[in-house]
Design a protein around this motif. Sequence first.
Motif, PDB file in Angstrom:
ATOM      1  N   ALA A  76       0.817  -1.209   0.000  1.00 44.01           N
ATOM      2  CA  ALA A  76       0.000   0.000   0.000  1.00 44.01           C
ATOM      3  C   ALA A  76       0.848   1.256   0.000  1.00 44.01           C
ATOM      4  O   ALA A  76       1.972   1.269   0.516  1.00 44.01           O
ATOM      5  N   LEU A  77       0.300   2.315  -0.577  1.00 44.05           N
ATOM      6  CA  LEU A  77       0.820   3.664  -0.416  1.00 44.05           C
ATOM      7  C   LEU A  77      -0.217   4.427   0.398  1.00 44.05           C
ATOM      8  O   LEU A  77      -1.399   4.418   0.067  1.00 44.05           O
ATOM      9  N   VAL A  78       0.234   5.070   1.468  1.00 44.01           N
ATOM     10  CA  VAL A  78      -0.661   5.809   2.358  1.00 44.01           C
ATOM     11  C   VAL A  78      -0.298   7.283   2.302  1.00 44.01           C
ATOM     12  O   VAL A  78       0.848   7.655   2.559  1.00 44.01           O
ATOM     13  N   GLU A  79      -1.278   8.102   1.960  1.00 44.04           N
ATOM     14  CA  GLU A  79      -1.073   9.549   1.860  1.00 44.04           C
ATOM     15  C   GLU A  79      -1.835  10.230   2.995  1.00 44.04           C
ATOM     16  O   GLU A  79      -3.036   9.981   3.179  1.00 44.04           O
ATOM     17  N   ILE A  80      -1.163  11.050   3.765  1.00 45.45           N
ATOM     18  CA  ILE A  80      -1.770  11.756   4.895  1.00 45.45           C
ATOM     19  C   ILE A  80      -1.617  13.256   4.663  1.00 45.45           C
ATOM     20  O   ILE A  80      -0.510  13.729   4.392  1.00 45.45           O
ATOM     21  N   LYS A  81      -2.721  13.990   4.763  1.00 48.06           N
ATOM     22  CA  LYS A  81      -2.687  15.431   4.557  1.00 48.06           C
ATOM     23  C   LYS A  81      -3.406  16.140   5.701  1.00 48.06           C
ATOM     24  O   LYS A  81      -4.464  15.686   6.148  1.00 48.06           O
ATOM     25  N   SER A  82      -2.830  17.238   6.151  1.00 49.80           N
ATOM     26  CA  SER A  82      -3.521  18.047   7.151  1.00 49.80           C
ATOM     27  C   SER A  82      -4.707  18.719   6.486  1.00 49.80           C
ATOM     28  O   SER A  82      -4.705  18.972   5.282  1.00 49.80           O
ATOM     29  N   GLY A  83      -5.733  19.032   7.285  1.00 44.97           N
ATOM     30  CA  GLY A  83      -6.935  19.642   6.731  1.00 44.97           C
ATOM     31  C   GLY A  83      -7.327  20.863   7.532  1.00 44.97           C
ATOM     32  O   GLY A  83      -6.471  21.668   7.925  1.00 44.97           O
ATOM     33  N   GLU A  84      -8.611  20.984   7.827  1.00 47.05           N
ATOM     34  CA  GLU A  84      -9.074  22.124   8.601  1.00 47.05           C
ATOM     35  C   GLU A  84      -8.507  22.054  10.013  1.00 47.05           C
ATOM     36  O   GLU A  84      -8.427  21.004  10.611  1.00 47.05           O
ATOM     37  N   GLY A  85      -8.091  23.182  10.542  1.00 46.69           N
ATOM     38  CA  GLY A  85      -7.542  23.204  11.884  1.00 46.69           C
ATOM     39  C   GLY A  85      -6.131  23.752  11.955  1.00 46.69           C
ATOM     40  O   GLY A  85      -5.539  23.810  13.030  1.00 46.69           O
ATOM     41  N   GLY A  86      -5.564  24.124  10.807  1.00 46.55           N
ATOM     42  CA  GLY A  86      -4.255  24.762  10.803  1.00 46.55           C
ATOM     43  C   GLY A  86      -3.152  23.903  11.382  1.00 46.55           C
ATOM     44  O   GLY A  86      -3.012  22.723  11.062  1.00 46.55           O
ATOM     45  N   GLU A  87      -2.356  24.489  12.266  1.00 48.81           N
ATOM     46  CA  GLU A  87      -1.199  23.802  12.845  1.00 48.81           C
ATOM     47  C   GLU A  87      -1.613  22.576  13.645  1.00 48.81           C
ATOM     48  O   GLU A  87      -0.923  21.553  13.640  1.00 48.81           O
ATOM     49  N   GLU A  88      -2.748  22.647  14.317  1.00 45.61           N
ATOM     50  CA  GLU A  88      -3.231  21.498  15.090  1.00 45.61           C
ATOM     51  C   GLU A  88      -3.530  20.317  14.170  1.00 45.61           C
ATOM     52  O   GLU A  88      -3.257  19.164  14.498  1.00 45.61           O
ATOM     53  N   SER A  89      -4.083  20.595  12.999  1.00 48.40           N
ATOM     54  CA  SER A  89      -4.356  19.542  12.033  1.00 48.40           C
ATOM     55  C   SER A  89      -3.053  18.880  11.571  1.00 48.40           C
ATOM     56  O   SER A  89      -2.982  17.658  11.420  1.00 48.40           O
ATOM     57  N   ALA A  90      -2.010  19.694  11.354  1.00 49.91           N
ATOM     58  CA  ALA A  90      -0.721  19.149  10.935  1.00 49.91           C
ATOM     59  C   ALA A  90      -0.108  18.276  12.019  1.00 49.91           C
ATOM     60  O   ALA A  90       0.494  17.238  11.742  1.00 49.91           O
ATOM     61  N   LEU A  91      -0.266  18.689  13.276  1.00 48.36           N
ATOM     62  CA  LEU A  91       0.241  17.874  14.389  1.00 48.36           C
ATOM     63  C   LEU A  91      -0.521  16.549  14.476  1.00 48.36           C
ATOM     64  O   LEU A  91       0.070  15.495  14.745  1.00 48.36           O
ATOM     65  N   PHE A  92      -1.829  16.599  14.241  1.00 43.71           N
ATOM     66  CA  PHE A  92      -2.620  15.371  14.264  1.00 43.71           C
ATOM     67  C   PHE A  92      -2.241  14.451  13.102  1.00 43.71           C
ATOM     68  O   PHE A  92      -2.192  13.227  13.259  1.00 43.71           O
ATOM     69  N   ALA A  93      -1.959  15.044  11.927  1.00 46.17           N
ATOM     70  CA  ALA A  93      -1.501  14.243  10.797  1.00 46.17           C
ATOM     71  C   ALA A  93      -0.207  13.506  11.162  1.00 46.17           C
ATOM     72  O   ALA A  93      -0.004  12.353  10.781  1.00 46.17           O
ATOM     73  N   GLY A  94       0.657  14.180  11.936  1.00 47.82           N
ATOM     74  CA  GLY A  94       1.872  13.531  12.417  1.00 47.82           C
ATOM     75  C   GLY A  94       1.555  12.381  13.356  1.00 47.82           C
ATOM     76  O   GLY A  94       2.215  11.331  13.332  1.00 47.82           O
ATOM     77  N   ASP A  95       0.530  12.551  14.196  1.00 50.48           N
ATOM     78  CA  ASP A  95       0.100  11.467  15.087  1.00 50.48           C
ATOM     79  C   ASP A  95      -0.376  10.254  14.282  1.00 50.48           C
ATOM     80  O   ASP A  95      -0.091   9.104  14.641  1.00 50.48           O
ATOM     81  N   LEU A  96      -1.133  10.517  13.206  1.00 49.53           N
ATOM     82  CA  LEU A  96      -1.626   9.420  12.371  1.00 49.53           C
ATOM     83  C   LEU A  96      -0.462   8.692  11.690  1.00 49.53           C
ATOM     84  O   LEU A  96      -0.460   7.455  11.609  1.00 49.53           O
ATOM     85  N   PHE A  97       0.531   9.450  11.237  1.00 51.61           N
ATOM     86  CA  PHE A  97       1.698   8.827  10.620  1.00 51.61           C
ATOM     87  C   PHE A  97       2.406   7.897  11.604  1.00 51.61           C
ATOM     88  O   PHE A  97       2.756   6.764  11.277  1.00 51.61           O
ATOM     89  N   ARG A  98       2.592   8.359  12.839  1.00 50.18           N
ATOM     90  CA  ARG A  98       3.249   7.516  13.844  1.00 50.18           C
ATOM     91  C   ARG A  98       2.379   6.308  14.190  1.00 50.18           C
ATOM     92  O   ARG A  98       2.901   5.202  14.411  1.00 50.18           O
ATOM     93  N   MET A  99       1.064   6.488  14.237  1.00 49.37           N
ATOM     94  CA  MET A  99       0.166   5.377  14.529  1.00 49.37           C
ATOM     95  C   MET A  99       0.290   4.270  13.472  1.00 49.37           C
ATOM     96  O   MET A  99       0.451   3.094  13.803  1.00 49.37           O
ATOM     97  N   TYR A 100       0.240   4.662  12.202  1.00 51.86           N
ATOM     98  CA  TYR A 100       0.353   3.670  11.132  1.00 51.86           C
ATOM     99  C   TYR A 100       1.748   3.054  11.088  1.00 51.86           C
ATOM    100  O   TYR A 100       1.890   1.847  10.826  1.00 51.86           O
ATOM    101  N   SER A 101       2.772   3.844  11.357  1.00 57.04           N
ATOM    102  CA  SER A 101       4.142   3.324  11.342  1.00 57.04           C
ATOM    103  C   SER A 101       4.334   2.278  12.427  1.00 57.04           C
ATOM    104  O   SER A 101       4.941   1.219  12.199  1.00 57.04           O
TER     105      SER A 101
END
Length: 358
Positions: A104-129
């Motif tokens: 699989a290729l997994v693409e994660i993008k921040s969305g609404e929420g600005g910097e907080e969304s980007a931090l959450f996207a980082g959390d999702l990346f670590r979760m999947y990793s």
Amino acid sequence: MLTNADALRAEYAELEQRMADPATHADTALSRKVGRRYSELTGVVRALNEHDALTGDLAAARELAAHDPDFAEEAQSLEERLATASERLAQLLAPRDPLDSLDALVEIKSGEGGEESALFAGDLFRMYSRYAEARGWKVEVLDSTESDLGGIKSLTMAVKGPASAGPDASPYGVLKFEGGVHRVQRVPVTETQGRIHTSAAGVLVMPDVEDDSDLDVSEDDLRVDVYRSSGKGGQGVNTTDSAVRLTHLPTGLVVTCQNERSQLQNKASALRILKARLAALAEEQAAAEASSARRSQVRTVDRSERIRTYNFPENRIADHRIGYKAHNLDAVLGGDMSGVIEALQAADLAERLGAAGA
């Protein structure tokens, strides 16, 4: 259920011969493709053989029981074992996505929420990793862009499993249910008054069709632009025109890669992502053309659909497609996704069995 049994056995025998042929292993892509299909059919053929053996034993036990009551108990035991074997075989033969056995290729993008969304996207990346690591899968980051506080604006990673994994244990077959909008409710690190905010990040899961010769992308269909990498990078990354932007002219799809120092490496990664997006696009179009009865209720086709909420104050995770709820959010973000993944797989299996019996 057994109408295709002979064809499956014949295909399995042919794959065994190809697996023993040195020419197969000389071609890495072919070897992986044949190995995946062989692994997928191994469980099916074993289940067919078990079903046939139990059917024969039960017939013999019933015949003997007609003359000797002592065999009646054995016949009853065989009936129970045959019922279990038949259920398992039905699950293995239920129609499924032929791409499930791929990486699989997994693409994660921040969305609404600005910097907080980007931090959450980082959390999702670590979760999947961490989940991938626990399953023995390998993770390779193909492209990423960080935010000012170390979050993730955009990231694409490849998740690779062993060729011997079946469709229920291969990265795409397992992770494909993760596609959609993931919503988080928590107090952001940037919040000074302790208020809970809601933000979201998007996830797109695509089959890694890198080795699929049937999905060639013509150079004539591509516009290639090179430019200087931006953002954080090591020595040389931001000082040469190594970043690559590919535009697929027939569809308008655009892919950029800038992680590597080499323009050729970035182009190869971008092409790999483009092929996966084209495969995902074809699958979305096929699903849109399918009747509503055949369209999956578990698999997210609409990338804008909200599929899951992560509520930090209640330590709760909720998957809105199947009504799944659990109060182990900290464990899930730490990589223990087994509960929600297994629930999604069970719902998908029930749907496929229902479609097969319709």
